[in-house]
Motif scaffolding. Structure first.
Motif, PDB file in Angstrom:
ATOM      1  N   THR A   1       0.702  -1.246   0.017  1.00 21.56           N
ATOM      2  CA  THR A   1       0.191   0.073  -0.288  1.00 21.56           C
ATOM      3  C   THR A   1       1.038   1.307  -0.318  1.00 21.56           C
ATOM      4  N   THR A   2       0.610   2.297   0.571  1.00 25.11           N
ATOM      5  CA  THR A   2       0.660   4.014   0.636  1.00 25.11           C
ATOM      6  C   THR A   2       0.676   4.341   1.597  1.00 25.11           C
ATOM      7  N   ALA A   3       0.982   5.290   1.976  1.00 25.32           N
ATOM      8  CA  ALA A   3       0.796   6.473   2.931  1.00 25.32           C
ATOM      9  C   ALA A   3      -0.756   6.666   2.735  1.00 25.32           C
ATOM     10  N   ARG A   4      -1.269   7.506   1.276  1.00 21.79           N
ATOM     11  CA  ARG A   4      -1.629   8.437   1.107  1.00 21.79           C
ATOM     12  C   ARG A   4      -2.841   7.155   0.904  1.00 21.79           C
ATOM     13  N   ASP A   5      -2.760   5.841   0.388  1.00 21.77           N
ATOM     14  CA  ASP A   5      -4.409   5.305   0.254  1.00 21.77           C
ATOM     15  C   ASP A   5      -4.624   4.821   1.439  1.00 21.77           C
ATOM     16  N   MET A   6      -3.158   4.584   2.864  1.00 25.29           N
ATOM     17  CA  MET A   6      -3.998   4.383   3.785  1.00 25.29           C
ATOM     18  C   MET A   6      -4.836   4.914   4.226  1.00 25.29           C
ATOM     19  N   ALA A   7      -4.781   6.650   4.329  1.00 24.70           N
ATOM     20  CA  ALA A   7      -5.385   7.625   4.609  1.00 24.70           C
ATOM     21  C   ALA A   7      -6.365   8.088   3.744  1.00 24.70           C
ATOM     22  N   THR A   8      -6.145   7.522   2.548  1.00 25.20           N
ATOM     23  CA  THR A   8      -8.103   7.916   1.798  1.00 25.20           C
ATOM     24  C   THR A   8      -8.575   6.343   2.650  1.00 25.20           C
ATOM     25  N   LEU A   9      -8.543   5.331   3.005  1.00 21.95           N
ATOM     26  CA  LEU A   9      -8.582   4.325   4.162  1.00 21.95           C
ATOM     27  C   LEU A   9      -9.290   4.948   5.061  1.00 21.95           C
ATOM     28  N   ALA A  10      -8.583   5.624   6.145  1.00 20.21           N
ATOM     29  CA  ALA A  10      -9.016   5.987   7.075  1.00 20.21           C
ATOM     30  C   ALA A  10     -10.037   6.735   6.579  1.00 20.21           C
ATOM     31  N   LEU A  11     -10.727   7.812   6.044  1.00 19.93           N
ATOM     32  CA  LEU A  11     -10.935   9.010   5.703  1.00 19.93           C
ATOM     33  C   LEU A  11     -12.612   8.062   5.234  1.00 19.93           C
ATOM     34  N   ARG A  12     -12.234   7.716   4.615  1.00 19.41           N
ATOM     35  CA  ARG A  12     -13.574   6.310   4.208  1.00 19.41           C
ATOM     36  C   ARG A  12     -14.089   6.168   5.376  1.00 19.41           C
ATOM     37  N   VAL A  13     -13.594   5.059   6.276  1.00 15.50           N
ATOM     38  CA  VAL A  13     -14.015   4.539   7.255  1.00 15.50           C
ATOM     39  C   VAL A  13     -14.678   5.656   8.245  1.00 15.50           C
ATOM     40  N   MET A  14     -14.103   6.556   8.315  1.00 20.45           N
ATOM     41  CA  MET A  14     -15.063   7.415   9.506  1.00 20.45           C
ATOM     42  C   MET A  14     -16.041   8.300   8.694  1.00 20.45           C
ATOM     43  N   LYS A  15     -16.651   8.421   7.733  1.00 22.64           N
ATOM     44  CA  LYS A  15     -17.185   9.547   6.485  1.00 22.64           C
ATOM     45  C   LYS A  15     -17.878   8.446   6.567  1.00 22.64           C
ATOM     46  N   ASP A  16     -17.906   7.738   5.680  1.00 27.07           N
ATOM     47  CA  ASP A  16     -19.116   6.498   5.096  1.00 27.07           C
ATOM     48  C   ASP A  16     -19.853   5.590   6.154  1.00 27.07           C
ATOM     49  N   PHE A  17     -18.902   5.339   7.714  1.00 27.31           N
ATOM     50  CA  PHE A  17     -19.930   4.992   8.766  1.00 27.31           C
ATOM     51  C   PHE A  17     -19.813   5.552  10.044  1.00 27.31           C
ATOM     52  N   PRO A  18     -19.535   6.732  10.304  1.00 26.71           N
ATOM     53  CA  PRO A  18     -19.638   7.448  11.165  1.00 26.71           C
ATOM     54  C   PRO A  18     -20.594   6.684  12.422  1.00 26.71           C
ATOM     55  N   GLN A  19     -21.507   6.034  12.288  1.00 31.30           N
ATOM     56  CA  GLN A  19     -22.104   5.541  13.384  1.00 31.30           C
ATOM     57  C   GLN A  19     -21.723   4.271  13.900  1.00 31.30           C
ATOM     58  N   HIS A  20     -19.690   4.160  12.955  1.00 33.18           N
ATOM     59  CA  HIS A  20     -19.521   2.467  14.085  1.00 33.18           C
ATOM     60  C   HIS A  20     -17.953   3.578  14.098  1.00 33.18           C
ATOM     61  N   TYR A  21     -17.740   4.646  13.329  1.00 33.33           N
ATOM     62  CA  TYR A  21     -16.440   5.294  14.332  1.00 33.33           C
ATOM     63  C   TYR A  21     -15.997   4.595  15.552  1.00 33.33           C
ATOM     64  N   HIS A  22     -16.865   5.455  17.026  1.00 37.47           N
ATOM     65  CA  HIS A  22     -16.813   5.391  17.670  1.00 37.47           C
ATOM     66  C   HIS A  22     -16.173   3.980  18.054  1.00 37.47           C
ATOM     67  N   TYR A  23     -15.762   2.856  17.868  1.00 40.00           N
ATOM     68  CA  TYR A  23     -15.298   1.622  18.267  1.00 40.00           C
ATOM     69  C   TYR A  23     -13.564   1.740  18.233  1.00 40.00           C
ATOM     70  N   PHE A  24     -13.735   2.568  17.472  1.00 35.36           N
ATOM     71  CA  PHE A  24     -12.233   3.140  16.944  1.00 35.36           C
ATOM     72  C   PHE A  24     -10.976   3.332  18.266  1.00 35.36           C
ATOM     73  N   SER A  25     -12.080   4.920  18.702  1.00 33.24           N
ATOM     74  CA  SER A  25     -11.320   5.045  19.818  1.00 33.24           C
ATOM     75  C   SER A  25     -12.071   4.110  21.258  1.00 33.24           C
ATOM     76  N   ARG A  26     -12.019   3.459  21.445  1.00 31.90           N
ATOM     77  CA  ARG A  26     -11.799   2.133  22.594  1.00 31.90           C
ATOM     78  C   ARG A  26     -10.448   1.878  22.858  1.00 31.90           C
ATOM     79  N   THR A  27     -10.352   1.326  24.155  1.00 32.94           N
ATOM     80  CA  THR A  27      -8.728   1.532  25.050  1.00 32.94           C
ATOM     81  C   THR A  27      -8.549  -0.315  25.070  1.00 32.94           C
ATOM     82  N   ARG A  28     -10.479  -0.249  25.658  1.00 37.28           N
ATOM     83  CA  ARG A  28     -10.258  -2.136  26.260  1.00 37.28           C
ATOM     84  C   ARG A  28     -11.445  -2.595  25.880  1.00 37.28           C
ATOM     85  N   PHE A  29     -11.561  -3.693  26.435  1.00 37.28           N
ATOM     86  CA  PHE A  29     -13.215  -4.284  26.157  1.00 37.28           C
ATOM     87  C   PHE A  29     -13.345  -5.882  26.938  1.00 37.28           C
ATOM     88  N   HIS A  30     -13.748  -6.376  26.903  1.00 32.94           N
ATOM     89  CA  HIS A  30     -14.120  -7.306  27.895  1.00 32.94           C
ATOM     90  C   HIS A  30     -14.363  -8.617  27.218  1.00 32.94           C
TER      91      HIS A  30
END
Length: 435
Positions: free
Chosen positions: A170-199
């Motif tokens: 891949t490239t850094a630019r492509d990974m940035a594209t992917l990260a942006l699309r994850v945030m913009k296409d699925f804002p209802q699921h983005y909160h999972y990326f802020s979690r630092t622990r789970f059970h």
């Protein structure tokens, strides 16, 4: 409670001090794995890029695409958050990092999401791939196809987890594209990326992403590591309602990667603040001269000497100790030498002039010497156009430790002519009123 607001200047000075200490004890080593990009998430503007289109290994940043396809399945109704996913013997056999799922067991979709984001679990990645694609191989084809649909033209996926495969690039630019699309296409699921622990199974599982705790405003996304890639991270942060995304690839250690990411975020927010005030900064001024990671050599062909991903702590600590001596920065080569003929112009900085009230600004820097150097170079370019050009470097009153590089005491027409001439010679500039 989040840490106190980070002072960009203090951070930069700390990085520079650390780099100087390291330079005093060893030879400078270039880093062929390094790449980075900084993006304003709202506008999509690239604030900084270094080797952003060079081929790199994604490591566990791969799992952002695995999650993208999983989020698609949830939104399409193909899966539900509480739906159990069956674990095959092949999935259970994947090396760490993992949840140590047992063959024949199941894991709910929501726990799979948490395990991918927080634990970067390779056995869970294969479980998701088999549920959505039937096989790891077919799912990897789905991933690549989706990547190209999203505009990630330089990315090829061969597995859903990022474990070593020389064909997965891949490239850094492509990974940035992917990260942006994850945030913009699925804002209802983005909160999972802020979690630092789970059970899971009565245990609390903690994650790898220290930036979520250490950088004010950071709220996602994903870390990654294999030996061939170095330490990677995609990070998004919000400050004053502005979101910036960074991707850093090729860190020598997780700590150096995180420190560099924090530095890039600080510089990105400084640039946005200046833009909002109507100020102006040349493209490379705030990013390109002194980095927390080494200046890279030209991109090399990916090696097939790969090691395990997200390895156990003892292995990664051994690697970090072995490579820490290479975590150096290149010395600044933009300052010129003592016998540089245009340095004579610097002696005129405090001279008086009866010229006009206009100036040509060629940049703004966190280092006064860099500002003087660029202004002097600009004056040298204009020697055949203007006579007795005066260089001025002044600290911005509203942004301490930010120095504007200007050619001053010009009539408005002369200033505009000078700026046009500089642009024709490849130097950015703008005409401003000067006090």
């Amino acid at each position: 409670m989040p840490p106190a607001y980070r002072n960009p200047v203090g951070t930069l000075l700390g990085v520079l001090f650390g780099c100087l200490m390291l330079l005093s004890v060893g030879q400078v080593h270039a880093n062929p794995r390094y790449a980075a990009i900084v993006v304003d998430a709202e506008s999509g503007d690239v604030l900084h890029a270094a080797n952003a289109d060079a081929t790199r290994y994604p490591a566990s940043l791969t799992k952002m695409m695995t999650l993208y396809l999983l989020f698609e399945a949830l939104e399409d109704g193909g899966l539900t958050l509480d739906q159990p996913l069956p674990v095959s013997a092949y999935a259970a056999s994947k090396p760490a990092s993992k949840l140590y799922l047992k063959a024949g067991s199941t894991i709910p979709v929501e726990k799979a999401i948490e395990a991918l984001v927080i634990k970067s679990a390779n056995d869970v990645a294969v479980t998701v791939a088999e549920a959505l694609g039937g096989s790891e191989e077919h799912f990897a084809s789905m991933m690549t196809r989706k990547a190209h649909e999203l505009g990630m033209s330089d990315t090829v996926f061969r597995n859903p987890h990022g474990l070593p495969d020389a064909r997965q690039v891949t490239t850094a630019r492509d990974m940035a594209t992917l990260a942006l699309r994850v945030m913009k296409d699925f804002p209802q699921h983005y909160h999972y990326f802020s979690r630092t622990r789970f059970h899971w199974n009565g245990k609390t599982i903690t994650g790898h992403n220290r930036l979520l705790d250490d950088y004010p405003g950071a709220d996602g996304l994903k870390t990654g590591f294999i030996r061939a890639s170095g330490f990677n991270v995609a990070t998004s942060a919000v400050r004053d309602d502005r979101r910036i995304l960074t991707v850093v690839m090729g860190g020598f250690t997780a700590a150096s990667r995180d420190a560099h990411t924090a530095d890039l975020l600080d510089r990105g927010y400084l640039r946005l603040a200046m833009q909002q005030r109507g100020d102006w900064v040349a493209q490379a001024d705030l990013f390109g001269d002194r980095m927390a990671l080494p200046e890279p050599m030209p991109a090399t062909q990916p090696t097939r000497q790969l090691a395990s991903a997200e390895a156990d702590p003892s292995w990664s600590q051994a690697l970090a100790a072995r490579e820490a001596s290479s975590m150096l920065t290149e010395p600044d080569t933009e300052m010129g030498s003592a016998d540089d003929p245009i340095r004579a112009l610097l002696a005129r900085n405090d001279a008086t002039s009866s010229g006009g009230a206009w100036a040509v600004q060629v940049g703004a820097f966190s280092d006064a010497d860099q500002a003087r150097s660029l202004a002097a170079r600009a004056a040298g370019h204009l020697a055949s156009v203007l006579q007795d050009v005066r260089v001025a470097v002044a600290e911005a009153q509203d942004t301490p430790r930010l120095f504007r590089a200007r050619l001053v005491d010009l009539q408005e027409g002369d200033a505009r002519t000078a700026c046009r001439s500089l642009r024709q010679q490849g130097m950015d500039c703008m005409v401003v009123a000067h006090n």
